[in-house]
Design an enzyme around this catalytic site. Structure first.
Site, mmCIF file in Angstrom:
data_model
loop_
_atom_site.group_PDB
_atom_site.id
_atom_site.type_symbol
_atom_site.label_atom_id
_atom_site.label_comp_id
_atom_site.label_asym_id
_atom_site.label_seq_id
_atom_site.Cartn_x
_atom_site.Cartn_y
_atom_site.Cartn_z
ATOM 1 N N TRP A 174 0.869 -1.188 0.000
ATOM 2 C CA TRP A 174 0.000 0.000 0.000
ATOM 3 C C TRP A 174 0.902 1.234 0.000
ATOM 4 C CZ3 TRP A 174 -1.893 2.734 4.856
ATOM 5 C CH2 TRP A 174 -2.840 3.725 4.536
ATOM 6 N N ASP A 255 -0.672 -5.452 9.429
ATOM 7 C CA ASP A 255 -1.656 -4.472 9.015
ATOM 8 C C ASP A 255 -2.911 -5.251 8.642
ATOM 9 O OD1 ASP A 255 -3.232 -2.545 7.927
ATOM 10 O OD2 ASP A 255 -1.769 -1.828 6.463
ATOM 11 N N LYS A 291 -13.230 -0.821 6.001
ATOM 12 C CA LYS A 291 -13.820 -1.673 4.969
ATOM 13 C C LYS A 291 -14.815 -2.670 5.541
ATOM 14 C CE LYS A 291 -9.978 -0.756 3.921
ATOM 15 N NZ LYS A 291 -9.133 0.429 4.119
HETATM 16 N N1 PLA Z 1 -3.654 -0.554 5.234
HETATM 17 C C1 PLA Z 1 -3.933 -0.979 3.999
HETATM 18 C C2 PLA Z 1 -3.233 -2.178 3.483
HETATM 19 C C3 PLA Z 1 -4.876 -0.298 3.226
HETATM 20 O O1 PLA Z 1 -5.132 -0.737 2.002
HETATM 21 C C4 PLA Z 1 -5.515 0.832 3.751
HETATM 22 C C5 PLA Z 1 -6.512 1.607 2.934
HETATM 23 C C6 PLA Z 1 -5.186 1.218 5.056
HETATM 24 C C7 PLA Z 1 -4.256 0.505 5.765
HETATM 25 C C8 PLA Z 1 -5.773 2.415 5.730
HETATM 26 O O2 PLA Z 1 -7.103 2.465 5.818
HETATM 27 P P1 PLA Z 1 -7.866 3.397 6.862
HETATM 28 O O3 PLA Z 1 -6.873 4.333 7.457
HETATM 29 O O4 PLA Z 1 -8.893 4.073 6.057
HETATM 30 O O5 PLA Z 1 -8.399 2.449 7.864
HETATM 31 N N2 PLA Z 1 -6.347 1.598 1.547
HETATM 32 C C9 PLA Z 1 -7.332 2.179 0.634
HETATM 33 C C10 PLA Z 1 -7.609 3.639 0.929
HETATM 34 C C11 PLA Z 1 -8.640 1.432 0.731
HETATM 35 C C12 PLA Z 1 -6.419 4.540 1.045
HETATM 36 O O6 PLA Z 1 -5.469 4.462 0.231
HETATM 37 O O7 PLA Z 1 -6.451 5.348 1.971
HETATM 38 C C13 PLA Z 1 -6.782 2.005 -0.802
HETATM 39 O O8 PLA Z 1 -7.496 2.349 -1.746
HETATM 40 O O9 PLA Z 1 -5.681 1.456 -0.948
#
Ligand code: PLA
Length: 445
Positions: A174, A255, A291
């Site tokens: 991510w 995570d 989610k």
């Molecule tokens: N960890 C991972 C692996 C994630 O994909 C995301 C969110 C988070 C943590 C953090 O989410 P939160 O802080 O909202 O609880 N990833 C998303 C959104 C869904 C983003 O980038 O913020 C994504 O589209 O990858």
């Protein structure tokens, strides 16, 4: 604000020039800063460069600007219904009604560590109700600002109190991980994870890289539904990873942003974490309810640290408070109250698991439909990874040029690494996406 031209005290002011900054006049007696009459060039921030948009959240900004009626946002991982609408779970609506109608509820500050019930229930959710670590008070859990905030608080704690400053994150991962850990003061390195040729896990590379990490290094692991690849280790591979991590005294940091979203089962998706906790070793876990409960904007999550003794756990918690207090003082009450209302009520919990399963199943159906649609078009390439990958995303293998083409010609928005959010698709939009992918791979190499 006082204007320098309106004062007769100009002689008592000191004019300073700092780098390229515009001159400022400062009252010698220290009673304030006086700004010169402004033009953009005079601004003390005139040398601030425009930052690029976020690689994930910026996709939504571009999408919002597009007037096309066929536009499709598959960028950010946000669940949509078959009608393409955001979903507020039924159980969330019910919990909110209960909260609103309960006149005894007030809006006082929560403690620094958040809502006590929420913390206990969150630890149970990820570790299992009968977890010996919970029963032995070995776990400290603090409510944080969703998954991101939980990762950041954990990272800040590690930077202050842990002897190893290096964290290994998967390649790819991510996009925010590297930034979170770097800004907290840790050194970020990557370990091999994804093999673009097999479109599967590079277990050999992973074991080699973690095998040569310095003793004690922190290792970031996605508990399930790896983002962006959708490729998770099998249980046997998790066991290999666990043994290596423990033998080298590496520190696992999970995570868990998608519990229940991968398989549709909360317990199944927590197996990797539970495997590491069962061996009695230490472990960090960042949980998000964005989610699995659809609470994206409520920013509700938790950081759990599993320690070897109850005494250490309580001392760790005392230090977490010192991390949190100057950062945001204490977390917001509403989202955590929704979660604890659902988790502690047998009926609501049961209903939540069904709604969660329905979301996970719809995503799996979208995988099947997209795969079939590409097969029907005889789109060149092997697209079986679409049905093999797990969780919210498909890592399509489309390159940046193909992504740009699909956005320009088909108004389909996705991250430039070719990741698409399967949760943003519906039976209605799949033919459009399949046409776009077909055109992209047959037009652009
Ligand atoms: N960890 C991972 C692996 C994630 O994909 C995301 C969110 C988070 C943590 C953090 O989410 P939160 O802080 O909202 O609880 N990833 C998303 C959104 C869904 C983003 O980038 O913020 C994504 O589209 O990858």
């Amino acid at each position: 604000m006082k204007s320098s031209s309106s004062s007769s005290r100009g002689d008592r002011r000191l004019s300073i020039l700092s780098g390229h900054l515009a001159p400022r006049t400062i009252d010698k007696e220290g009673s304030g800063i006086f700004c010169s009459p402004t033009s953009a060039a005079d601004s003390v921030f005139a040398n601030v460069l425009r930052a690029p948009e976020d690689p994930i959240l910026g996709v939504t900004i571009a999408y919002n600007k597009d007037p096309s009626p066929v536009k499709l946002n598959l960028g950010v991982g946000a669940y949509r219904t078959e009608e393409g609408k955001p979903l507020v779970l039924n159980v969330v609506r019910q919990a909110e009604k209960l909260l609103v109608n309960d006149r005894s509820r007030v809006k006082e500050y929560l403690p620094i560590v958040g809502l006590a019930d929420f913390n206990k229930l969150s630890a149970k959710l990820i570790l299992g109700a009968d977890s010996p670590a919970i029963l032995g008070n070995l776990v400290t859990t603090v409510q944080c600002l969703s998954g991101t905030g939980s990762l950041r608080v954990g990272a800040e704690f590690l930077a202050r109190h842990y002897y190893q400053r290096t964290i290994y994150i998967p390649n790819p991962t991510w996009g925010n991980h590297g930034k979170i850990f770097t800004l907290a003061g840790l050194t970020v390195k990557t370990y091999r994870y994804y093999d673009p040729v097999t479109r599967g896990l590079n277990i050999q590379g992973l074991l080699e890289d973690l095998g040569s990490a310095p003793s004690g290094a922190i290792v970031l692991l996605h508990a399930c539904a790896h983002n962006p690849t959708g490729v998770d280790p099998t249980l046997e591979q998790w066991e290999q990873i666990r043994r290596l991590i423990r033998s080298k005294s590496l520190l696992p940091f999970f995570d868990s942003a998608y519990q229940g979203f991968a398989s549709g089962s909360l317990d199944e998706d927590a197996r990797s974490v539970r495997m590491f906790v069962a061996d009695g070793g230490e472990c960090f876990i960042a949980q998000s309810y964005a989610k699995n409960m659809g609470l994206y904007g409520e920013r509700v999550g938790a950081l759990s640290i599993v320690c070897r003794t109850a005494d250490v756990a309580s001392r760790v918690e005392s230090q977490l408070k010192l991390v949190i207090r100057p950062m945001y003082s204490n977390p917001p009450i509403h989202g955590a109250s929704i979660v604890s209302t659902i988790l502690k009520d047998r009926n609501l919990y049961q209903e939540w698991t069904l709604e969660l399963k329905a979301m996970a199943d719809r995503i799996i159906t979208m995988r099947k439909q997209l795969f079939d649609a590409l097969r029907a078009r005889e789109t060149p390439g092997d697209w079986s990874h679409i049905i093999k990958q797990i969780g919210m995303f498909t890592f399509t293998g489309l390159n940046t040029k193909q992504v740009t083409f699909m956005t320009r010609e088909y108004h389909i928005y996705m991250t430039s690494d070719g990741r698409i959010s399967m949760a943003g698709l519906s039976s209605r939009t799949i033919p459009h996406l399949a046409d776009a992918i077909h055109a992209a791979v047959t037009t652009i190499v």
